[in-house]
Write an enzyme that holds these catalytic residues in place. Sequence first.
Site, PDB file in Angstrom:
ATOM      1  N   CYS A  49       0.819  -1.214   0.000  1.00  0.00           N
ATOM      2  CA  CYS A  49       0.000   0.000   0.000  1.00  0.00           C
ATOM      3  C   CYS A  49       0.849   1.259   0.000  1.00  0.00           C
ATOM      4  O   CYS A  49       0.615   2.193  -0.774  1.00  0.00           O
ATOM      5  CB  CYS A  49      -0.918  -0.020   1.224  1.00  0.00           C
ATOM      6  SG  CYS A  49      -0.090  -0.574   2.697  1.00  0.00           S
TER       7      CYS A  49
ATOM      8  N   ARG B 217       0.787   3.281   9.760  1.00  0.00           N
ATOM      9  CA  ARG B 217      -0.217   2.891  10.752  1.00  0.00           C
ATOM     10  C   ARG B 217       0.320   1.644  11.470  1.00  0.00           C
ATOM     11  O   ARG B 217       1.014   0.833  10.894  1.00  0.00           O
ATOM     12  CB  ARG B 217      -1.573   2.633  10.073  1.00  0.00           C
ATOM     13  CG  ARG B 217      -1.597   1.406   9.117  1.00  0.00           C
ATOM     14  CD  ARG B 217      -1.959   0.181   9.862  1.00  0.00           C
ATOM     15  NE  ARG B 217      -2.109  -1.031   9.084  1.00  0.00           N
ATOM     16  CZ  ARG B 217      -1.141  -1.931   8.840  1.00  0.00           C
ATOM     17  NH1 ARG B 217       0.119  -1.685   9.221  1.00  0.00           N
ATOM     18  NH2 ARG B 217      -1.383  -3.042   8.193  1.00  0.00           N
TER      19      ARG B 217
ATOM     20  N   HIS C 269      -2.071   5.307   6.460  1.00  0.00           N
ATOM     21  CA  HIS C 269      -0.641   5.685   6.460  1.00  0.00           C
ATOM     22  C   HIS C 269      -0.572   7.135   5.975  1.00  0.00           C
ATOM     23  O   HIS C 269      -1.479   7.624   5.297  1.00  0.00           O
ATOM     24  CB  HIS C 269       0.133   4.859   5.436  1.00  0.00           C
ATOM     25  CG  HIS C 269       0.205   3.389   5.674  1.00  0.00           C
ATOM     26  ND1 HIS C 269       0.677   2.817   6.844  1.00  0.00           N
ATOM     27  CD2 HIS C 269      -0.096   2.363   4.858  1.00  0.00           C
ATOM     28  CE1 HIS C 269       0.637   1.497   6.733  1.00  0.00           C
ATOM     29  NE2 HIS C 269       0.186   1.187   5.544  1.00  0.00           N
TER      30      HIS C 269
HETATM   31  N1  LIG Z   1      -3.515  -5.154   5.516  1.00  0.00           N
HETATM   32  C1  LIG Z   1      -3.008  -4.224   4.780  1.00  0.00           C
HETATM   33  O1  LIG Z   1      -3.170  -3.044   5.088  1.00  0.00           O
HETATM   34  C2  LIG Z   1      -2.215  -4.544   3.553  1.00  0.00           C
HETATM   35  C3  LIG Z   1      -1.723  -5.814   3.351  1.00  0.00           C
HETATM   36  N2  LIG Z   1      -0.999  -6.071   2.221  1.00  0.00           N
HETATM   37  C4  LIG Z   1      -0.455  -7.410   1.965  1.00  0.00           C
HETATM   38  O2  LIG Z   1      -1.525  -8.272   1.549  1.00  0.00           O
HETATM   39  C5  LIG Z   1      -1.273  -9.597   1.976  1.00  0.00           C
HETATM   40  C6  LIG Z   1      -2.449 -10.064   2.797  1.00  0.00           C
HETATM   41  O3  LIG Z   1      -2.530  -9.254   3.920  1.00  0.00           O
HETATM   42  P1  LIG Z   1      -3.909  -9.102   4.730  1.00  0.00           P
HETATM   43  O4  LIG Z   1      -5.070  -9.200   3.809  1.00  0.00           O
HETATM   44  O5  LIG Z   1      -3.772  -7.901   5.573  1.00  0.00           O
HETATM   45  O6  LIG Z   1      -3.874 -10.414   5.649  1.00  0.00           O
HETATM   46  P2  LIG Z   1      -5.065 -10.986   6.536  1.00  0.00           P
HETATM   47  O7  LIG Z   1      -4.410 -11.620   7.694  1.00  0.00           O
HETATM   48  O8  LIG Z   1      -6.106  -9.955   6.741  1.00  0.00           O
HETATM   49  O9  LIG Z   1      -5.724 -12.119   5.608  1.00  0.00           O
HETATM   50  C7  LIG Z   1      -4.965 -13.244   5.273  1.00  0.00           C
HETATM   51  C8  LIG Z   1      -5.910 -14.279   4.693  1.00  0.00           C
HETATM   52  O10 LIG Z   1      -5.142 -15.416   4.358  1.00  0.00           O
HETATM   53  C9  LIG Z   1      -5.708 -16.559   5.006  1.00  0.00           C
HETATM   54  N3  LIG Z   1      -4.605 -17.428   5.377  1.00  0.00           N
HETATM   55  C10 LIG Z   1      -3.832 -17.372   6.447  1.00  0.00           C
HETATM   56  N4  LIG Z   1      -2.925 -18.371   6.402  1.00  0.00           N
HETATM   57  C11 LIG Z   1      -3.186 -19.062   5.281  1.00  0.00           C
HETATM   58  C12 LIG Z   1      -2.642 -20.213   4.687  1.00  0.00           C
HETATM   59  N5  LIG Z   1      -1.606 -20.825   5.241  1.00  0.00           N
HETATM   60  N6  LIG Z   1      -3.168 -20.634   3.556  1.00  0.00           N
HETATM   61  C13 LIG Z   1      -4.226 -19.989   2.984  1.00  0.00           C
HETATM   62  N7  LIG Z   1      -4.790 -18.885   3.500  1.00  0.00           N
HETATM   63  C14 LIG Z   1      -4.254 -18.445   4.633  1.00  0.00           C
HETATM   64  C15 LIG Z   1      -6.457 -16.045   6.179  1.00  0.00           C
HETATM   65  O11 LIG Z   1      -7.498 -16.953   6.458  1.00  0.00           O
HETATM   66  P3  LIG Z   1      -8.036 -17.097   7.964  1.00  0.00           P
HETATM   67  O12 LIG Z   1      -8.462 -15.722   8.371  1.00  0.00           O
HETATM   68  O13 LIG Z   1      -9.177 -18.053   7.824  1.00  0.00           O
HETATM   69  O14 LIG Z   1      -6.883 -17.583   8.765  1.00  0.00           O
HETATM   70  C16 LIG Z   1      -6.993 -14.735   5.647  1.00  0.00           C
HETATM   71  O15 LIG Z   1      -8.179 -14.973   4.957  1.00  0.00           O
HETATM   72  C17 LIG Z   1       0.073  -9.548   2.716  1.00  0.00           C
HETATM   73  O16 LIG Z   1       1.106  -9.821   1.800  1.00  0.00           O
HETATM   74  C18 LIG Z   1       0.167  -8.088   3.138  1.00  0.00           C
HETATM   75  O17 LIG Z   1       1.502  -7.661   3.317  1.00  0.00           O
HETATM   76  C19 LIG Z   1      -0.783  -5.117   1.270  1.00  0.00           C
HETATM   77  C20 LIG Z   1      -1.276  -3.854   1.445  1.00  0.00           C
HETATM   78  C21 LIG Z   1      -1.988  -3.475   2.596  1.00  0.00           C
HETATM   79  O1  LIG Z   2       2.114  -1.089   5.439  1.00  0.00           O
HETATM   80  C1  LIG Z   2       2.112  -2.084   4.784  1.00  0.00           C
HETATM   81  O2  LIG Z   2       3.173  -2.558   4.152  1.00  0.00           O
HETATM   82  P1  LIG Z   2       4.329  -1.560   3.625  1.00  0.00           P
HETATM   83  O3  LIG Z   2       4.833  -0.779   4.816  1.00  0.00           O
HETATM   84  O4  LIG Z   2       5.309  -2.470   3.041  1.00  0.00           O
HETATM   85  O5  LIG Z   2       3.675  -0.659   2.631  1.00  0.00           O
HETATM   86  C2  LIG Z   2       0.943  -2.978   4.709  1.00  0.00           C
HETATM   87  O6  LIG Z   2      -0.155  -2.294   5.239  1.00  0.00           O
HETATM   88  C3  LIG Z   2       1.188  -4.228   5.528  1.00  0.00           C
HETATM   89  O7  LIG Z   2       1.545  -3.787   6.778  1.00  0.00           O
HETATM   90  P2  LIG Z   2       1.768  -4.852   7.920  1.00  0.00           P
HETATM   91  O8  LIG Z   2       3.043  -5.550   7.545  1.00  0.00           O
HETATM   92  O9  LIG Z   2       1.868  -4.021   9.161  1.00  0.00           O
HETATM   93  O10 LIG Z   2       0.573  -5.747   7.905  1.00  0.00           O
END
Ligand SMILES: NC(=O)C1=CN([C@@H]2O[C@H](COP(=O)(O)OP(=O)(O)OC[C@H]3O[C@@H](n4cnc5c(N)ncnc54)[C@H](OP(=O)(O)O)[C@@H]3O)[C@@H](O)[C@H]2O)C=CC1
Ligand SMILES: O=C(OP(=O)(O)O)[C@H](O)COP(=O)(O)O
Length: 352
Positions: A139, A167, A219
Amino acid sequence: MSVKVAVNGFGTIGKRVAEAVLKQDDMTLVGVTKTKPDYLAMIASRMGSLYVPEDRVEKFQKAGIEVQGTLKDLLEKVDLVVDATPGGVGKEYKPLYEKFGVKAIFQGGEKHEVAGFSFSTLCNYEEAEGKQFARVVSCNTTGLLRLICALRNHFKVKSVRATIIRRGADPAETKKGPINAIVPNPVTLPSHHGVDVRTVLPDLDVQTVAAVVPTTIMHSHVLNVRFEEPVTREDVLKVLEEAPRILVIPSELSGVKDTAKIIELARDVGRKRYDLYELAIYEESVSVEGDELFLMQAVHQESIVTPENVDAIRALTGLVSKEESLKKTDSTLGIVRSFSELIERAASNYGK
Ligand SMILES: NC(=O)C1=CN([C@@H]2O[C@H](COP(=O)(O)OP(=O)(O)OC[C@H]3O[C@@H](n4cnc5c(N)ncnc54)[C@H](OP(=O)(O)O)[C@@H]3O)[C@@H](O)[C@H]2O)C=CC1
Ligand SMILES: O=C(OP(=O)(O)O)[C@H](O)COP(=O)(O)O
């Protein structure tokens, strides 16, 4: 042609990408995966779209949540998987994606090397065509690249320096922090964001530093951009106001002067989950001194990468051009081109 899509990881990012895919007329969401039976699993199950890793089937049966099959069953049925598993987990799944011969889009929590190609719509959409793997950068990096590539389309950018005020956690992440500290991230400079920007723009002189603070909603970035020659504030503002997915907010006029107000704005204009797909730039923060630009911007971390994932699906599968994808993605997600358009839409949709 409709691209058959799986979302592996129906969480913060995955649930948004899945919903965005459902809004596209050139894509079909075949299924999503979860590992824990919870309300999102219940929703996915009722949609007839829930798949789980092989070793979790019994857990969901015991929880009384019907699953449509296993992750492998899902991968048999799709052309492409959006991997939205927690950072570092996607890398573990790559061999499975290769075994099933599906294209895969990873997220910013994976290293560039996992995909070998890092994607940001406005910067390198055309280079993605025909590739099997891509990583949608995170992000913060998406926010940085959206600004930089908008500026590079009109000016000769010499260097970028950015301070990332991160954040501490997403609103639902109640086990993360900090609660009461400002944490250098990392204390050794530079932060990974500049490195990630260069995975998309290898020629750019960019350095970033970051600190994590006790907030969950957005952020923020403080930027300094130097150009090869002097620019005017008017020219820069014109470029930013015309650039896709950038929202220049007249803070003094609107009263939207901080991240809480930006989120309240997104709520008041009716964005689901208060999602702000657009990069928010405080208009009054934009200042120019000769060849130097200073500005402040804010990133809704949970949603800014959603349109990028939708575009990445089209880019990898060679569906349409960048301009076509931008148009389709933005219209289906309700992404606006200006603050006044945002207000117009809010007024016309108020009460609906
Ligand atoms: N959150 C953010 O602000 C941002 C995140 N990202 C990136 O996006 C990606 C996902 O992050 P985010 O959505 O926040 O993560 P979350 O923890 O919110 O979601 C992860 C998902 O993956 C599932 N999961 C966990 N372990 C496994 C596994 N072993 N196999 C299959 N599914 C699995 C979880 O299922 P369950 O809940 O059922 O365990 C959940 O549905 C990361 O690479 C992160 O860095 C990028 C930009 C912003
Ligand atoms: O800030 C983020 O990643 P970034 O600092 O690499 O842009 C994403 O929101 C994931 O952050 P997290 O690694 O605290 O879940």
